[in-house]
Scaffold this active site. Structure first.
Site, PDB file in Angstrom:
ATOM      1  N   GLY A  14     -22.170  -0.914  36.367  1.00 24.04           N
ATOM      2  CA  GLY A  14     -23.246  -0.190  35.681  1.00 24.04           C
ATOM      3  C   GLY A  14     -22.815   1.099  34.995  1.00 24.04           C
ATOM      4  N   SER A  15     -21.537   1.204  34.608  1.00 24.10           N
ATOM      5  CA  SER A  15     -21.119   2.435  33.921  1.00 24.10           C
ATOM      6  C   SER A  15     -21.769   2.536  32.541  1.00 24.10           C
ATOM      7  CB  SER A  15     -19.592   2.542  33.829  1.00 24.10           C
ATOM      8  OG  SER A  15     -19.068   1.565  32.975  1.00 24.10           O
ATOM      9  N   ASN A  16     -22.020   1.391  31.897  1.00 21.00           N
ATOM     10  CA  ASN A  16     -22.740   1.438  30.616  1.00 21.00           C
ATOM     11  C   ASN A  16     -24.201   1.835  30.819  1.00 21.00           C
ATOM     12  OD1 ASN A  16     -21.161   0.645  28.102  1.00 21.00           O
ATOM     13  ND2 ASN A  16     -20.450  -0.878  29.578  1.00 21.00           N
ATOM     14  N   ASN A 111     -26.243  -6.382  23.386  1.00 21.84           N
ATOM     15  CA  ASN A 111     -25.187  -6.584  24.383  1.00 21.84           C
ATOM     16  C   ASN A 111     -23.958  -5.808  23.948  1.00 21.84           C
ATOM     17  OD1 ASN A 111     -23.785  -7.764  26.614  1.00 21.84           O
ATOM     18  ND2 ASN A 111     -22.785  -9.173  25.195  1.00 21.84           N
ATOM     19  N   HIS A 113     -19.844  -5.949  24.142  1.00 17.72           N
ATOM     20  CA  HIS A 113     -18.759  -6.887  24.435  1.00 17.72           C
ATOM     21  C   HIS A 113     -17.425  -6.150  24.279  1.00 17.72           C
ATOM     22  CE1 HIS A 113     -16.918 -10.828  24.854  1.00 17.72           C
ATOM     23  NE2 HIS A 113     -16.041 -10.419  23.950  1.00 17.72           N
TER      24      HIS A 113
HETATM   25  C1  GRF Z   1     -18.080  -3.992  30.172  1.00 22.06           C
HETATM   26  O1  GRF Z   1     -16.713  -4.084  29.889  1.00 22.06           O
HETATM   27  C2  GRF Z   1     -18.860  -4.805  29.167  1.00 22.06           C
HETATM   28  O2  GRF Z   1     -18.246  -4.903  27.933  1.00 22.06           O
HETATM   29  C3  GRF Z   1     -18.910  -6.146  29.793  1.00 22.06           C
HETATM   30  O3  GRF Z   1     -18.956  -5.914  31.169  1.00 22.06           O
HETATM   31  C4  GRF Z   1     -18.433  -4.626  31.482  1.00 22.06           C
HETATM   32  C5  GRF Z   1     -19.511  -3.903  32.215  1.00 22.06           C
HETATM   33  O4  GRF Z   1     -19.114  -2.694  32.758  1.00 22.06           O
HETATM   34  N1  GRF Z   1     -19.958  -6.922  29.207  1.00 22.06           N
HETATM   35  P1  GRF Z   1     -20.176  -1.766  33.480  1.00 22.06           P
HETATM   36  O5  GRF Z   1     -20.874  -2.589  34.554  1.00 22.06           O
HETATM   37  O6  GRF Z   1     -21.132  -1.257  32.454  1.00 22.06           O
HETATM   38  O7  GRF Z   1     -19.360  -0.662  34.089  1.00 22.06           O
END
Ligand code: GRF
Length: 198
Positions: A14-16, A111, A113
């Site tokens: 969940g860093s994003n 999304n 990627h």
């Molecule tokens: C990221 O590299 C994203 O591109 C992919 O999964 C990873 C998720 O990372 N779809 P996080 O859970 O957001 O840290």
């Protein structure tokens, strides 16, 4: 301007999710959007912890708990409806999004990627598989892409991309770290871009 209500789907760290939340608090999405719901398909996802710490409603909806796919997706749709969600952001969510959800939120599901799509996308291309394939093929650049989600894997309209350089001795792990840093920077900007066109 009405603040757009975001639901983030996440299966892992969940860093994003965190970078999107941070940008709504003190970054490019401040006053434009708010993360009000986090949905995960994995009870152990750290993304759920992050949501709790940020006081965001979070729920785990596991497909195995449902008799069939329709029931599973109807629960998700109900949650999205009840929370008046405007935009869905997939952030490391491993399940394919159901067609009914895509139809309902067409153009409003994003999304991220970890490659420069259309390169290194498609079924089975996720997480470290992507970076391993990139390094193996001897690419000198990689990067991240934020795109609209349609019915197929990684084929929707590209909203934003940014490149990183790959050096001779970089491992897939090195590439992964650099790309993740880029993801955190471009995802909020891409959300801002689609909000302007809603
Ligand atoms: C990221 O590299 C994203 O591109 C992919 O999964 C990873 C998720 O990372 N779809 P996080 O859970 O957001 O840290």
């Amino acid at each position: 301007m009405i603040v757009k209500r975001i639901c983030v789907f996440a299966s892992g760290n969940g860093s994003n999710l965190q970078s999107i939340v941070n940008s709504t608090n003190r970054g490019v999405l401040k006053g434009l959007a708010s993360v009000v719901l986090v949905i995960s398909d994995n009870n152990n996802a750290y993304a759920l912890e992050r949501a709790k710490k940020e006081n965001i409603r979070s729920i785990c909806i596991e497909d195995k708990k449902f008799e069939n796919d329709k029931f599973f997706n109807d629960v998700i749709l109900d949650e999205l409806y009840n929370m008046s969600i405007d935009i869905i952001c997939l952030a490391g969510y491993l399940k394919l999004i159901n067609k009914k959800i895509i139809k309902k939120y067409r153009g409003r599901i994003l999304n991220v990627h970890p490659s420069l799509l259309p390169k290194f996308g498609g079924k089975g291309m996720y997480g470290n598989y992507v970076h391993e394939a990139v390094v193996k093929s001897g690419e000198h650049i990689s990067g991240a892409t934020v795109h609209i989600v349609d019915e197929n894997y990684d084929t929707g309209e590209i909203i934003l991309q940014k490149k990183i350089k790959i050096f001779k001795n970089d491992t897939s792990n090195d590439v992964s770290k650099k790309v993740l840093g880029i993801e955190h920077r471009i995802y909020p900007k891409a959300i801002k871009k689609i909000i302007k066109n809603l």
